[in-house]
Design an enzyme around this catalytic site. Structure first.
Site, short mmCIF file in Angstrom:
data_model
loop_
_atom_site.label_atom_id
_atom_site.label_comp_id
_atom_site.label_asym_id
_atom_site.label_seq_id
_atom_site.Cartn_x
_atom_site.Cartn_y
_atom_site.Cartn_z
N SER A 120 0.80 -1.23 0.00
CA SER A 120 0.00 0.00 0.00
C SER A 120 0.83 1.28 0.00
O SER A 120 0.26 2.36 -0.19
CB SER A 120 -0.93 0.02 1.21
OG SER A 120 -2.01 -0.85 1.00
N LYS A 131 0.33 3.41 -2.90
CA LYS A 131 -0.83 4.29 -3.05
C LYS A 131 -0.43 5.77 -3.01
O LYS A 131 -1.10 6.62 -3.59
CB LYS A 131 -1.88 3.99 -1.96
CG LYS A 131 -2.54 2.62 -2.14
CD LYS A 131 -3.36 2.21 -0.93
CE LYS A 131 -3.98 0.84 -1.12
NZ LYS A 131 -4.52 0.27 0.13
N TYR A 182 -4.30 -1.95 -9.92
CA TYR A 182 -4.07 -1.72 -8.49
C TYR A 182 -3.11 -2.79 -7.93
O TYR A 182 -2.14 -2.46 -7.23
CB TYR A 182 -5.42 -1.73 -7.76
CG TYR A 182 -5.29 -1.88 -6.27
CD1 TYR A 182 -4.81 -0.83 -5.49
CD2 TYR A 182 -5.63 -3.08 -5.65
CE1 TYR A 182 -4.67 -0.99 -4.11
CE2 TYR A 182 -5.50 -3.23 -4.28
CZ TYR A 182 -5.02 -2.19 -3.52
OH TYR A 182 -4.86 -2.34 -2.16
N TYR A 217 -4.60 4.09 8.17
CA TYR A 217 -5.98 3.60 8.29
C TYR A 217 -6.55 3.90 9.68
O TYR A 217 -6.46 5.02 10.15
CB TYR A 217 -6.03 2.09 7.99
CG TYR A 217 -5.27 1.76 6.73
CD1 TYR A 217 -5.74 2.20 5.51
CD2 TYR A 217 -4.07 1.07 6.77
CE1 TYR A 217 -5.03 1.93 4.35
CE2 TYR A 217 -3.37 0.79 5.61
CZ TYR A 217 -3.86 1.24 4.41
OH TYR A 217 -3.17 0.99 3.28
N VAL A 221 1.21 -3.70 3.91
CA VAL A 221 1.18 -4.99 4.61
C VAL A 221 2.44 -5.82 4.36
O VAL A 221 2.60 -6.87 4.98
CB VAL A 221 -0.07 -5.84 4.30
CG1 VAL A 221 -1.31 -5.25 4.92
CG2 VAL A 221 -0.24 -6.07 2.81
#
Ligand code: DON
Length: 303
Positions: free
Chosen positions: A67, A70, A192, A243, A261
């Site tokens: 991630s 992103k 993605y 998050y 992760v």
């Protein structure tokens, strides 16, 4: 103590105290290829705005950035699309797990922010519309930013993500049902997954993120011409980068950051440096346990 002078001794101490913390966490295994990484790995690298660098441990070993990608995809999309991006994705923290679908239904298919999976799938879709090969272009561009001749692509992680990606595909189908997907659920999730499957070392990641430290910093900095882009991306990292642990991390560390992760965390000290840390064992919220502790130790009592 984050100044370049004396940083090596500080990193030594951080490694000595934080590497052992991995025994308290768990390596992500919902993407099976990630579950095989030894939890005892630990690396940390700092890239200063003036070009100086410091690193420790396994900082030169590539790992799955997941991630953390992103942030780079968002930078790419904001530069290419500008403020119109915000018609399709919000910029509020979600307080939910990265792959939660709960808010998507309440909010009519507009993801809370671009750093949760739903938002990153919208970003991937928006980039695909402009440039069908953006994930390859992003790997090249990451390599240029990292001065490493191209970020590596981990085929095994990609295959594993595709095989075990039903939740992300559900998110994409939901976005399509709500008219917030322009390509297709298959194409957007594939792009993605590809972006998440880049493999980079802590040194490469820290160097690649120097463009977020201040304007004109790092190679290819000219790629980002939009005024305020860095400040805006850092704001989203600060509020949404970890998050449902974003508030706790802000309290403990206080730097804009993004976790993955794969066990990496990238953080930025505006005007000063980019830092990347990697320790694969995660806490219950999916963030590197030792990585968070290492960043907390790095900033110490500063401020
Ligand atoms: O979509 C997934 O599940 C992964 N490709 C990325 C998740 C991730 O890294 C979330 N971060 N902490």
């Amino acid at each position: 103590m984050t100044e370049p002078d004396g940083i090596e001794a500080r990193l030594d101490e951080i490694e000595r105290r934080c590497r052992p913390l991995s025994v308290e966490g768990r390596v992500a295994d919902y993407i099976p290829a990630l579950g095989r990484v030894p939890p005892s790995k630990f690396g940390m690298a700092i890239a200063y705005a003036d070009g100086r660098e410091a690193w420790i441990g396994d900082a030169e070993e590539p790992f799955s950035i997941q991630s953390i990608s992103k942030v780079f995809s968002l930078a790419h999309a904001l530069e290419a699309i500008g403020e119109d991006l915000w018609r399709r994705v919000g910029r509020e923290p979600s307080g939910m797990a990265f792959n939660s679908m709960a808010l998507l239904e309440h909010e009519d298919g507009i993801p809370r922010n671009p750093l949760i999976n739903a938002g990153a799938i919208v970003v991937a879709d928006a980039l695909l519309e402009i440039r069908p090969d953006w994930t390859e272009a992003q790997l090249d561009w990451l390599g240029r930013l990292a001065e490493s001749g191209g970020a590596a692509f981990d085929e095994e992680v990609f295959a594993s993500e595709e095989r075990h990606g039903d939740l992300n595909r559900s998110i994409a189908w939901y976005l399509k049902a709500k008219d917030n997907l322009r390509t297709s659920p298959e194409a957007a999730t594939r792009a993605y997954f590809r972006a998440c499957s880049a493999a980079m070392s802590c040194r490469e990641l820290a160097r690649a993120a120097r463009f977020l430290v201040r304007p004109g910093c790092g190679p290819a900095a000219e790629h980002f011409a939009r005024p305020g882009l860095r400040r805006r991306i850092r704001a989203i990292m600060r509020t949404c980068g970890l998050y449902d642990a974003a508030g706790d991390f802000a309290y403990r560390v206080g730097l804009p950051a993004k976790s993955g992760v794969g066990g990496g965390i990238l953080a930025i000290e505006p005007g000063k440096f980019a830092v990347a840390v990697w320790s694969p064992a995660l806490d219950a919220k999916g963030n590197s346990l030792a990585g968070q502790a290492a960043l907390e130790m790095l900033v110490g009592e500063a401020g």
